[in-house]
Design a protein around this motif. Structure first.
Motif, mmCIF file in Angstrom:
data_model
loop_
_atom_site.group_PDB
_atom_site.id
_atom_site.type_symbol
_atom_site.label_atom_id
_atom_site.label_comp_id
_atom_site.label_asym_id
_atom_site.label_seq_id
_atom_site.Cartn_x
_atom_site.Cartn_y
_atom_site.Cartn_z
ATOM 1 N N ASP A 67 0.828 -1.197 0.000
ATOM 2 C CA ASP A 67 0.000 0.000 0.000
ATOM 3 C C ASP A 67 0.869 1.257 0.000
ATOM 4 O O ASP A 67 1.753 1.411 0.854
ATOM 5 N N GLY A 68 0.618 2.137 -0.958
ATOM 6 C CA GLY A 68 1.298 3.422 -1.006
ATOM 7 C C GLY A 68 2.671 3.408 -1.638
ATOM 8 O O GLY A 68 3.276 4.479 -1.814
ATOM 9 N N ALA A 69 3.176 2.239 -2.009
ATOM 10 C CA ALA A 69 4.563 2.164 -2.468
ATOM 11 C C ALA A 69 4.758 2.838 -3.820
ATOM 12 O O ALA A 69 5.762 3.533 -4.030
ATOM 13 N N ARG A 70 3.833 2.650 -4.760
ATOM 14 C CA ARG A 70 4.046 3.234 -6.077
ATOM 15 C C ARG A 70 3.982 4.753 -6.037
ATOM 16 O O ARG A 70 4.779 5.439 -6.696
ATOM 17 N N ALA A 71 3.069 5.304 -5.260
ATOM 18 C CA ALA A 71 3.026 6.764 -5.118
ATOM 19 C C ALA A 71 4.310 7.279 -4.480
ATOM 20 O O ALA A 71 4.843 8.328 -4.875
ATOM 21 N N LEU A 72 4.816 6.553 -3.505
ATOM 22 C CA LEU A 72 6.072 6.918 -2.862
ATOM 23 C C LEU A 72 7.218 6.873 -3.872
ATOM 24 O O LEU A 72 8.079 7.766 -3.898
ATOM 25 N N LEU A 73 7.231 5.859 -4.722
ATOM 26 C CA LEU A 73 8.293 5.734 -5.716
ATOM 27 C C LEU A 73 8.269 6.897 -6.697
ATOM 28 O O LEU A 73 9.319 7.479 -7.023
ATOM 29 N N ASP A 74 7.100 7.244 -7.182
ATOM 30 C CA ASP A 74 7.003 8.365 -8.122
ATOM 31 C C ASP A 74 7.513 9.658 -7.488
ATOM 32 O O ASP A 74 8.240 10.439 -8.131
ATOM 33 N N ASP A 75 7.143 9.879 -6.247
ATOM 34 C CA ASP A 75 7.588 11.071 -5.521
ATOM 35 C C ASP A 75 9.105 11.045 -5.339
ATOM 36 O O ASP A 75 9.806 12.036 -5.623
ATOM 37 N N ALA A 76 9.632 9.921 -4.887
ATOM 38 C CA ALA A 76 11.063 9.828 -4.572
ATOM 39 C C ALA A 76 11.930 9.966 -5.819
ATOM 40 O O ALA A 76 12.980 10.631 -5.792
ATOM 41 N N LEU A 77 11.506 9.369 -6.926
ATOM 42 C CA LEU A 77 12.270 9.497 -8.167
ATOM 43 C C LEU A 77 12.256 10.940 -8.671
ATOM 44 O O LEU A 77 13.272 11.440 -9.180
ATOM 45 N N GLY B 227 27.043 14.073 -14.479
ATOM 46 C CA GLY B 227 26.599 12.692 -14.592
ATOM 47 C C GLY B 227 26.679 11.957 -13.275
ATOM 48 O O GLY B 227 26.913 10.745 -13.226
ATOM 49 N N LEU B 228 26.440 12.684 -12.174
ATOM 50 C CA LEU B 228 26.558 12.143 -10.827
ATOM 51 C C LEU B 228 25.539 12.826 -9.918
ATOM 52 O O LEU B 228 24.921 13.833 -10.292
ATOM 53 N N SER B 229 25.402 12.293 -8.722
ATOM 54 C CA SER B 229 24.460 12.839 -7.760
ATOM 55 C C SER B 229 25.174 13.725 -6.756
ATOM 56 O O SER B 229 26.241 13.365 -6.236
ATOM 57 N N ALA B 230 24.589 14.893 -6.489
ATOM 58 C CA ALA B 230 25.066 15.738 -5.395
ATOM 59 C C ALA B 230 24.759 15.047 -4.067
ATOM 60 O O ALA B 230 24.124 13.992 -4.024
ATOM 61 N N GLU C 298 24.066 16.762 -0.446
ATOM 62 C CA GLU C 298 23.283 17.204 0.705
ATOM 63 C C GLU C 298 22.777 18.632 0.529
ATOM 64 O O GLU C 298 23.527 19.542 0.182
ATOM 65 N N TRP C 299 21.475 18.819 0.803
ATOM 66 C CA TRP C 299 20.812 20.119 0.800
ATOM 67 C C TRP C 299 20.312 20.450 2.198
ATOM 68 O O TRP C 299 20.159 19.571 3.044
ATOM 69 N N ASP C 300 19.983 21.737 2.386
ATOM 70 C CA ASP C 300 19.228 22.113 3.575
ATOM 71 C C ASP C 300 17.749 21.815 3.345
ATOM 72 O O ASP C 300 17.348 21.352 2.274
ATOM 73 N N ARG C 301 16.942 22.092 4.345
ATOM 74 C CA ARG C 301 15.533 21.703 4.273
ATOM 75 C C ARG C 301 14.807 22.345 3.099
ATOM 76 O O ARG C 301 14.000 21.693 2.423
ATOM 77 N N THR C 302 15.081 23.611 2.824
ATOM 78 C CA THR C 302 14.304 24.346 1.831
ATOM 79 C C THR C 302 14.900 24.269 0.431
ATOM 80 O O THR C 302 14.450 24.970 -0.475
ATOM 81 N N TRP C 303 15.902 23.423 0.259
ATOM 82 C CA TRP C 303 16.569 23.274 -1.039
ATOM 83 C C TRP C 303 17.196 24.594 -1.490
ATOM 84 O O TRP C 303 17.286 24.896 -2.682
ATOM 85 N N THR C 304 17.686 25.356 -0.520
ATOM 86 C CA THR C 304 18.308 26.646 -0.813
ATOM 87 C C THR C 304 19.829 26.541 -0.894
ATOM 88 O O THR C 304 20.459 27.131 -1.766
ATOM 89 N N THR C 305 20.411 25.787 0.021
ATOM 90 C CA THR C 305 21.868 25.683 0.105
ATOM 91 C C THR C 305 22.305 24.249 -0.159
ATOM 92 O O THR C 305 21.896 23.321 0.551
ATOM 93 N N LEU C 306 23.127 24.078 -1.178
ATOM 94 C CA LEU C 306 23.693 22.776 -1.510
ATOM 95 C C LEU C 306 25.112 22.712 -0.974
ATOM 96 O O LEU C 306 25.948 23.568 -1.287
ATOM 97 N N GLU C 307 25.401 21.699 -0.149
ATOM 98 C CA GLU C 307 26.752 21.531 0.379
ATOM 99 C C GLU C 307 27.753 21.334 -0.761
ATOM 100 O O GLU C 307 27.430 20.766 -1.806
ATOM 101 N N THR C 308 28.984 21.789 -0.539
ATOM 102 C CA THR C 308 30.014 21.637 -1.566
ATOM 103 C C THR C 308 30.559 20.218 -1.638
ATOM 104 O O THR C 308 31.104 19.812 -2.667
ATOM 105 N N TYR C 309 30.401 19.454 -0.558
ATOM 106 C CA TYR C 309 30.895 18.072 -0.548
ATOM 107 C C TYR C 309 30.150 17.217 -1.569
ATOM 108 O O TYR C 309 28.928 17.316 -1.715
ATOM 109 N N ARG C 310 30.893 16.371 -2.268
ATOM 110 C CA ARG C 310 30.325 15.345 -3.127
ATOM 111 C C ARG C 310 30.939 14.014 -2.712
ATOM 112 O O ARG C 310 32.112 13.961 -2.353
ATOM 113 N N ALA D 3 15.180 15.825 -9.679
ATOM 114 C CA ALA D 3 15.157 17.290 -9.717
ATOM 115 C C ALA D 3 16.156 17.928 -8.769
ATOM 116 O O ALA D 3 16.730 18.988 -9.079
ATOM 117 N N ARG D 4 16.405 17.311 -7.628
ATOM 118 C CA ARG D 4 17.197 17.963 -6.591
ATOM 119 C C ARG D 4 18.648 17.483 -6.509
ATOM 120 O O ARG D 4 19.536 18.266 -6.153
#
Length: 406
Positions: A131-141, A154-157, A159-171, A146-147
């Motif tokens: 129950d709820g897994a497919r909706a969760l998957l669509d949201d998470a993907l 070609g890689l993933s960043a 860490e962000w803060d809560r409001t998606w305002t500040t992206l940490e420089t660490y990768r 996007a974030r």
């Protein structure tokens, strides 16, 4: 000699061990909460936060248990899925909090590591029709895409803060490794091949970095993806960002490269197979019994000398999965020999035959310790070690279990 993975007795033993693990963690998700940090007896430690990454792992494990036909697993998985959709989810800004403390305080950090486990949980839950897994998957993907995804790199960043305002420089490579695992599962669950291809893109970068560094994977990078090889030299046993080369990640990437290759259309990519062999060989040479006692050290320096000699349970679990995968792909009997050796070690030192699950950490003398990982927080690595040897490299665990491909 017949490989252990082909022997009915060993396959039965793996099944028994998987059931034993599922029984240990059955109390991990109290009603209305995410998955707790388990102590040595499988009881939730009330003094530790509820972490999103543990909740995701727990949902994944118990969804697999449900697919295996083990009674009682579905409710555990669905409670974890529900927590990922409610208490751990940031309804205002989107994405997932890192954790909820016992007093209700939120760690509002948005990390790729935790989000990858949300995708993994939702992917396995979707295959299991929870129950709820497919909706969760669509949201998470959507959030992961996007974030966190950096198309130019070609890689993933990381860490962000809560409001998606500040992206940490660490990768970091650790978050990207689990993103690869999650994307492979998402491709299986949705039938969308672009997620498999994205996993392959990430894997290609790691192969290039490792190949240029003696097959010891650089783990830490700055915002421009320049390696930071001396990061955390002052705290080398960090549980998520340790200094130096992480032996277990060489083993884990070896298996993942073979899984990526199997998930892609067309003939096997010999470059990925060769890289998997090189990563595995380097990790075993640097990590196994190098200080006179059996077991894999946690980390080494860039010349391969041990730095942190603690034995982490997850490293042995990944060695088991990597040896099984390499034996399946190459047919080389040395991997079958390694596979049995790693299980002998796990059974003698890591499997807690009296209190359940596996000791998560041993000291350099193979005595249980708790400096980095007190208790037995979750089942993810050990449980997968009981399934990976029995199933094909592709499709992934959830679909392979559902379709009884083992």
């Amino acid at each position: 000699m017949t490989a252990w993975t082909d022997r009915a007795g060993h396959r039965g033993w793996l099944w028994d061990e998987s059931l034993r693990l599922l029984e240990f963690g059955r109390r991990a998700v109290p009603a209305g909460q995410g998955a707790g940090w388990l102590d040595d007896d499988g009881t939730v430690d009330p003094d530790r936060p509820v972490f999103t990454w543990i909740t995701g792992r727990t949902a994944h494990v118990y969804a697999l248990g449900h697919l295996l036909g083990v009674p009682g697993c579905r409710p555990v998985a669905e409670r974890a899925i529900a927590a990922l959709r409610t208490s751990l989810h940031d309804d205002e800004h989107g994405g997932w909090y890192a954790s909820i403390a016992p007093d209700g305080t939120l760690d509002t950090t948005k990390s790729a590591y935790a989000h990858a486990f949300v995708v993994l949980a939702a992917s396995t839950g979707t295959v299991a029709q929870l129950d709820g897994a497919r909706a969760l998957l669509d949201d998470a993907l959507a959030v992961l895409d996007a974030r966190f995804w950096e198309p130019a790199a070609g890689l993933s960043a990381d860490e962000w803060d809560r409001t998606w305002t500040t992206l940490e420089t660490y990768r970091g490579v650790n978050a990207n490794m689990h993103t690869v695992e999650a994307l492979l599962a998402a491709g299986d669950a949705t039938g969308d091949a672009r997620w498999h291809q994205r996993a392959a893109t990430i894997a290609g970068h790691v192969v290039a970095w490792a190949g240029a560094n003696g097959w010891r994977i650089p783990e830490h990078f700055d915002a421009s993806w320049a390696p930071q090889l001396e990061l955390n030299a002052d705290r080398p046993d960090d549980p998520f960002k340790p200094y130096g080369a992480t032996v277990g990640h060489g083993l884990e990437w070896a298996r993942l490269l073979l899984t990526v290759d199997a998930a892609l259309p067309g003939a096997p990519d010999e470059t990925l197979v060769a890289a998997a062999v090189a990563l595995y060989d380097r990790a075993v040479a640097d990590g196994w019994a190098v200080d006179g006692a059996p077991g894999f050290v946690y980390t080494t320096d860039w010349a391969g000398a041990p730095v942190v000699r603690t034995r982490m349970h997850w490293v042995a679990a990944e060695a088991i999965g990597a040896a099984a995968a390499l034996h399946r792909v190459t047919g080389d009997e040395r991997y079958a020999g390694d596979y049995s050796r790693w299980w002998d070690y796990a059974s003698e030192f890591l499997v807690d035959h009296d209190r359940g699950s596996w000791h998560h950490e041993l000291d350099a003398s193979n005595v249980p310790s708790a400096d980095v990982w007190p208790g037995k927080p979750d089942l993810y690595h050990a449980f997968q070690a009981t399934l990976l040897p029995l199933l094909p490299l592709a499709p992934g665990l959830a679909v392979a279990v559902r379709d009884e491909l083992g």
